[in-house]
Design a protein around this motif. Structure first.
Motif, PDB file in Angstrom:
ATOM      1  N   VAL A 351       0.754  -1.330   0.050  1.00 14.21           N
ATOM      2  CA  VAL A 351      -0.113  -0.063   0.185  1.00 14.21           C
ATOM      3  C   VAL A 351       0.778   1.186   0.025  1.00 14.21           C
ATOM      4  O   VAL A 351       0.484   2.288  -0.612  1.00 14.21           O
ATOM      5  N   ASP A 352       1.904   1.318   0.848  1.00 16.73           N
ATOM      6  CA  ASP A 352       2.949   2.540   0.900  1.00 16.73           C
ATOM      7  C   ASP A 352       3.443   2.709  -0.474  1.00 16.73           C
ATOM      8  O   ASP A 352       3.560   3.721  -1.149  1.00 16.73           O
ATOM      9  N   GLY A 353       3.858   1.474  -1.266  1.00 15.66           N
ATOM     10  CA  GLY A 353       4.447   1.631  -2.543  1.00 15.66           C
ATOM     11  C   GLY A 353       3.645   2.146  -3.411  1.00 15.66           C
ATOM     12  O   GLY A 353       3.881   3.239  -4.351  1.00 15.66           O
ATOM     13  N   ILE A 354       2.238   1.565  -3.589  1.00 13.85           N
ATOM     14  CA  ILE A 354       1.513   1.978  -4.716  1.00 13.85           C
ATOM     15  C   ILE A 354       1.032   3.379  -4.317  1.00 13.85           C
ATOM     16  O   ILE A 354       0.836   4.157  -5.417  1.00 13.85           O
ATOM     17  N   TRP A 355       0.783   3.719  -3.097  1.00  9.01           N
ATOM     18  CA  TRP A 355       0.346   5.173  -2.841  1.00  9.01           C
ATOM     19  C   TRP A 355       1.334   6.298  -3.418  1.00  9.01           C
ATOM     20  O   TRP A 355       1.143   7.408  -3.947  1.00  9.01           O
ATOM     21  N   GLU A 370      -8.804   9.549 -10.597  1.00  5.61           N
ATOM     22  CA  GLU A 370      -8.393   8.227 -11.915  1.00  5.61           C
ATOM     23  C   GLU A 370      -7.622   7.247 -11.147  1.00  5.61           C
ATOM     24  O   GLU A 370      -7.895   6.057 -11.291  1.00  5.61           O
ATOM     25  N   SER A 371      -6.554   7.638 -10.308  1.00  4.43           N
ATOM     26  CA  SER A 371      -5.843   6.710  -9.889  1.00  4.43           C
ATOM     27  C   SER A 371      -6.500   5.850  -8.772  1.00  4.43           C
ATOM     28  O   SER A 371      -6.080   4.712  -8.695  1.00  4.43           O
ATOM     29  N   PHE A 372      -7.137   6.676  -8.035  1.00  6.30           N
ATOM     30  CA  PHE A 372      -7.763   5.996  -6.787  1.00  6.30           C
ATOM     31  C   PHE A 372      -8.783   4.892  -7.327  1.00  6.30           C
ATOM     32  O   PHE A 372      -8.945   3.762  -6.774  1.00  6.30           O
ATOM     33  N   LEU A 373      -9.491   5.315  -8.316  1.00  5.79           N
ATOM     34  CA  LEU A 373     -10.506   4.261  -9.243  1.00  5.79           C
ATOM     35  C   LEU A 373      -9.714   2.933  -9.375  1.00  5.79           C
ATOM     36  O   LEU A 373     -10.052   1.629  -9.119  1.00  5.79           O
ATOM     37  N   TYR A 374      -8.598   3.313  -9.865  1.00  3.32           N
ATOM     38  CA  TYR A 374      -7.671   1.903 -10.432  1.00  3.32           C
ATOM     39  C   TYR A 374      -7.217   1.221  -9.198  1.00  3.32           C
ATOM     40  O   TYR A 374      -7.332  -0.253  -9.255  1.00  3.32           O
ATOM     41  N   ILE A 375      -6.962   1.802  -7.991  1.00  3.94           N
ATOM     42  CA  ILE A 375      -6.628   0.885  -6.969  1.00  3.94           C
ATOM     43  C   ILE A 375      -7.810   0.183  -6.271  1.00  3.94           C
ATOM     44  O   ILE A 375      -7.819  -0.732  -6.114  1.00  3.94           O
ATOM     45  N   ILE A 376      -9.036   0.889  -6.457  1.00  2.00           N
ATOM     46  CA  ILE A 376     -10.275   0.192  -5.976  1.00  2.00           C
ATOM     47  C   ILE A 376     -10.411  -1.158  -6.858  1.00  2.00           C
ATOM     48  O   ILE A 376     -10.901  -2.036  -6.461  1.00  2.00           O
ATOM     49  N   SER A 377     -10.245  -0.751  -8.076  1.00  2.00           N
ATOM     50  CA  SER A 377     -10.562  -1.927  -9.064  1.00  2.00           C
ATOM     51  C   SER A 377      -9.646  -3.054  -8.833  1.00  2.00           C
ATOM     52  O   SER A 377     -10.048  -4.180  -9.123  1.00  2.00           O
ATOM     53  N   LEU A 378      -8.433  -2.602  -8.341  1.00  2.00           N
ATOM     54  CA  LEU A 378      -7.376  -3.662  -8.073  1.00  2.00           C
ATOM     55  C   LEU A 378      -7.903  -4.434  -7.163  1.00  2.00           C
ATOM     56  O   LEU A 378      -7.864  -5.871  -7.089  1.00  2.00           O
ATOM     57  N   LEU A 379      -8.204  -3.835  -5.911  1.00  2.16           N
ATOM     58  CA  LEU A 379      -8.639  -4.407  -4.664  1.00  2.16           C
ATOM     59  C   LEU A 379      -9.874  -5.371  -4.955  1.00  2.16           C
ATOM     60  O   LEU A 379     -10.146  -6.518  -4.509  1.00  2.16           O
ATOM     61  N   THR A 380     -10.854  -4.821  -5.778  1.00  2.00           N
ATOM     62  CA  THR A 380     -12.209  -5.742  -6.272  1.00  2.00           C
ATOM     63  C   THR A 380     -11.864  -6.879  -7.155  1.00  2.00           C
ATOM     64  O   THR A 380     -12.333  -7.960  -6.813  1.00  2.00           O
ATOM     65  N   ARG A 381     -10.801  -6.712  -8.114  1.00  2.00           N
ATOM     66  CA  ARG A 381     -10.132  -7.731  -8.718  1.00  2.00           C
ATOM     67  C   ARG A 381      -9.909  -8.977  -7.840  1.00  2.00           C
ATOM     68  O   ARG A 381     -10.100 -10.162  -8.038  1.00  2.00           O
ATOM     69  N   ILE A 382      -8.898  -8.676  -6.870  1.00  2.00           N
ATOM     70  CA  ILE A 382      -8.353  -9.430  -6.137  1.00  2.00           C
ATOM     71  C   ILE A 382      -9.488 -10.294  -5.146  1.00  2.00           C
ATOM     72  O   ILE A 382      -9.398 -11.600  -5.105  1.00  2.00           O
ATOM     73  N   VAL A 383     -10.520  -9.305  -4.867  1.00  2.00           N
ATOM     74  CA  VAL A 383     -11.278 -10.224  -3.834  1.00  2.00           C
ATOM     75  C   VAL A 383     -12.512 -11.181  -4.710  1.00  2.00           C
ATOM     76  O   VAL A 383     -12.695 -12.311  -4.147  1.00  2.00           O
ATOM     77  N   ALA A 413      -8.319   9.227   2.433  1.00  2.00           N
ATOM     78  CA  ALA A 413      -8.238   8.347   1.382  1.00  2.00           C
ATOM     79  C   ALA A 413      -7.218   7.447   1.902  1.00  2.00           C
ATOM     80  O   ALA A 413      -7.313   6.149   1.798  1.00  2.00           O
ATOM     81  N   ARG A 414      -5.970   7.856   2.489  1.00  2.00           N
ATOM     82  CA  ARG A 414      -4.913   6.981   2.588  1.00  2.00           C
ATOM     83  C   ARG A 414      -5.218   6.153   3.795  1.00  2.00           C
ATOM     84  O   ARG A 414      -4.858   4.814   3.912  1.00  2.00           O
ATOM     85  N   THR A 415      -5.770   6.420   4.837  1.00  2.00           N
ATOM     86  CA  THR A 415      -6.255   5.695   5.889  1.00  2.00           C
ATOM     87  C   THR A 415      -7.296   4.704   5.511  1.00  2.00           C
ATOM     88  O   THR A 415      -7.317   3.468   5.942  1.00  2.00           O
ATOM     89  N   TRP A 416      -8.089   4.985   4.765  1.00  2.00           N
ATOM     90  CA  TRP A 416      -9.394   3.994   4.205  1.00  2.00           C
ATOM     91  C   TRP A 416      -8.499   3.082   3.402  1.00  2.00           C
ATOM     92  O   TRP A 416      -8.918   1.744   3.513  1.00  2.00           O
ATOM     93  N   LEU A 417      -7.616   3.304   2.446  1.00  2.87           N
ATOM     94  CA  LEU A 417      -7.043   2.337   1.866  1.00  2.87           C
ATOM     95  C   LEU A 417      -6.437   1.198   2.328  1.00  2.87           C
ATOM     96  O   LEU A 417      -6.471   0.111   2.341  1.00  2.87           O
ATOM     97  N   GLU A 418      -5.433   1.741   3.373  1.00  2.21           N
ATOM     98  CA  GLU A 418      -4.575   0.516   4.496  1.00  2.21           C
ATOM     99  C   GLU A 418      -5.591  -0.065   5.173  1.00  2.21           C
ATOM    100  O   GLU A 418      -5.440  -1.332   5.425  1.00  2.21           O
ATOM    101  N   ARG A 419      -6.703   0.659   5.912  1.00  6.79           N
ATOM    102  CA  ARG A 419      -7.634  -0.100   6.677  1.00  6.79           C
ATOM    103  C   ARG A 419      -8.631  -1.272   5.813  1.00  6.79           C
ATOM    104  O   ARG A 419      -8.646  -2.371   6.441  1.00  6.79           O
ATOM    105  N   THR A 420      -8.929  -0.804   4.563  1.00  5.96           N
ATOM    106  CA  THR A 420      -9.516  -1.745   3.856  1.00  5.96           C
ATOM    107  C   THR A 420      -8.872  -3.064   3.457  1.00  5.96           C
ATOM    108  O   THR A 420      -9.093  -3.916   3.304  1.00  5.96           O
ATOM    109  N   ALA A 421      -7.493  -2.687   2.990  1.00  9.32           N
ATOM    110  CA  ALA A 421      -6.395  -3.629   2.525  1.00  9.32           C
ATOM    111  C   ALA A 421      -6.455  -4.840   3.749  1.00  9.32           C
ATOM    112  O   ALA A 421      -6.174  -5.940   3.428  1.00  9.32           O
TER     113      ALA A 421
END
Length: 538
Positions: A351-355, A370-383, A413-421
């Motif tokens: 998460v640190d590196g991607i951010w 646009e970048s954050f949507l890509y990360i959300i789609s990445l998490l979605t694909r993995i799940v 957004a940064r806090t949410w991303l790590e918490r969700t991952a």
């Protein structure tokens, strides 16, 4: 090493299996048979290193068994030592036994020490042969032959899905690889375990040499017509195995697991280093090799959970059938691996590196979204790749998947991303734990229902179609004790309850699977501190 005992006399067979301290000398008794015909069927699955057998037996005698093994398993018996225990002092028997390469010919009644020493001598001889073979392989290492490099490239095109079925068949025939569109295949990925700190004979620079030697060993142990070996990235080794005639479904996969376990065992004996194996979840056809390879790689990653020196079948988390993962970014692969294995530290690192690489450089709200949507789609694909529901996994975080505008600042957004991952990683660990618990529960249920039988780990592994080394590690991790200790405890509890209900000693022994009352008494006294006769009815 693995020992298989073939003796038609039950009392002698059990005495040799249970009264001789094999485990003290690093020898595991993997099977017992009452005649040669029974042994012939069992050794195909157990693949013993040492065979202790009688000559005169019903249905099939010992010499016929040896001859049949030599005919049917030429590759596998190359590293198998045989010791005969016979009541016949007949020169003709001994002469024929020597012709088949028998290591020792013992006469009954041989003492336990004499039998043990004969097996240890055979093991020493086998180790010397393995060591000579290892040296030969190192001296004969050749990288200049053109055909192996072409075959390796072909196999990588195969697992990469870059060839049509017609191209696979045509090029396979040109490269002397024998298969048809009707054949079934399995993929196994072998990876060297990290070298111990005290290891002084090898370093990381020797990984290529070690992996080459393991590949040569695989070709020697396994039939050349049904296994192909090539180097994989990160110094891993890929084995593509083809089902032999008559092998189907679970039987084929159990054969694959057994072969992988034996390869790891010989790697440990010869090189004095350990390796682990990831095995695909089931057989597949010619065009399904990319999926089989992906499953084997995923199974090998589970080594971080179960430890080194183990063959791991792809069973913990079934992936939904879908197109192959196409992301090539190192950090994306790191995040996917960390989430699937439940590795929190790996999640934070990814998460640190991607951010820093994707979000931090954004200079406008549009670029950020646009970048954050890509990360959300990445998490979605993995799940979704695991067959899970994103809504179920994310719980209260699901709202942000639906509307990123709820995240008003970068920090939020940064806090949410790590918490969700981290939530996804926790869900992955729970899924793995539940799956492992189900398999252990099956084993415990078998033990409870069949406590009156002589249950062994290998018996249960045959019925569950999972290799015994993996089951042993999994059972101890889940139950907190070894399989044999658990079985003994259950038998002793059942026996004590029967005695307290007024049953006789011989009845308590029989209902807990002991045919020899004296041996039952010995085990009971060691466990409870008193003899069965000392237990009074309530």
């Amino acid at each position: 090493m693995k020992l298989f005992i073939v003796e038609d006399e039950p009392r002698l067979r059990n005495a040799m299996a249970h009264h001789i301290p094999w485990e003290d000398h690093g020898i595991e008794v993997v099977g017992l048979a009452a005649n040669g015909l029974e042994a012939l069927k069992m050794t195909e699955r157990r693949m013993p290193d040492l065979l202790l057998l009688d000559i005169q037996m019903p249905e099939m005698d010992g010499l016929t068994l040896i001859r049949r093994l030599k005919e049917q398993q030429k590759q596998r018996t190359a590293f198998t030592k045989m010791i005969i225990l016979s009541g016949h002092d007949n020169f003709a028997y001994a002469q024929e036994a020597l012709k088949y390469g028998v290591s020792r010919y013992l006469l009954k009644p041989a003492g336990e020490e004499e039998i043990l020493q004969a097996v240890l001598d055979a093991r020493s001889c086998l180790r010397e042969e393995l060591e000579r073979w290892r040296r030969t392989m190192e001296l004969e290492k050749k990288w200049t032959e053109h055909m192996p490099s072409l075959q390796t490239q072909f196999m990588w095109d195969w697992v990469g899905g870059r060839l049509s079925e017609r191209e696979l068949l045509d090029r396979g025939q040109q490269l002397q690889l024998s298969f048809t569109e009707q054949d079934s295949f399995a993929a196994v990925v072998i990876g060297l375990d990290p070298l111990l700190e005290e290891e002084c004979r090898f370093s990381r620079d020797d990984a290529e040499l070690l992996q080459f030697t393991i590949g040569c060993l695989a070709k020697e142990l396994l039939p050349a017509a049904s296994v192909w070996v090539c180097k994989a990235p990160e110094d891993d080794l890929l084995l593509i195995m083809k089902a032999e005639e008559g092998q189907r479904g679970k039987d084929f996969m159990f054969h694959v697991q057994t072969a992988a376990v034996r390869l790891l065992s010989h790697t440990r004996e010869i090189l004095k280093v350990t390796a682990s194996a990831g095995i695909c979840g089931g057989p597949g056809q010619l065009d399904q090799m990319p999926r089989l390879y992906a499953e084997a790689c995923q199974a090998l990653q589970e080594r971080v959970i179960y430890g080194p020196d183990i063959a791991i079948p792809y069973k913990e988390m079934r992936m939904r059938e879908r197109s192959a993962w196409t992301g090539h970014h190192r950090l994306e692969r790191l995040l996917e691996t960390a989430l699937e294995t439940g590795n929190d530290s790996g999640v934070r690192e990814a998460v640190d590196g991607i951010w820093m690489q994707m979000i931090e450089p954004a200079s406008s709200a549009h670029q950020f979204q646009e970048s954050f949507l890509y990360i959300i789609s990445l998490l979605t694909r993995i799940v979704v790749k695991q067959g899970w529901s994103v809504c179920e996994v994310a719980e209260e975080e699901w709202a942000y998947f639906q509307n990123i505008h709820l995240l008003h600042t970068r920090d939020q957004a940064r806090t949410w991303l790590e918490r969700t991952a981290l939530r996804i990683a926790e869900y992955s660990r729970n899924q793995r734990s539940n799956s492992s618990h189900q398999l252990v529960s099956q084993m415990q249920e078998m033990i409870s229902k069949e406590i009156h039988q002589d249950l062994t780990l290998h018996t249960i592994s045959d019925r569950l179609y999972v290799n015994s080394s993996y089951l042993s590690r999994l059972f101890k991790q889940e139950a907190g004790m070894s399989f044999s200790s658990y079985v003994t405890a259950q038998k002793m509890e059942r026996a004590k309850a029967a005695l307290q209900q007024g049953h006789k000693v011989y009845h308590a022994a029989r209902i807990t699977g002991y045919r020899d009352v004296s041996y039952f008494t010995k085990v009971f006294r060691k466990y409870w501190g008193v003899t069965p006769g000392g237990i009074k009815p309530l």
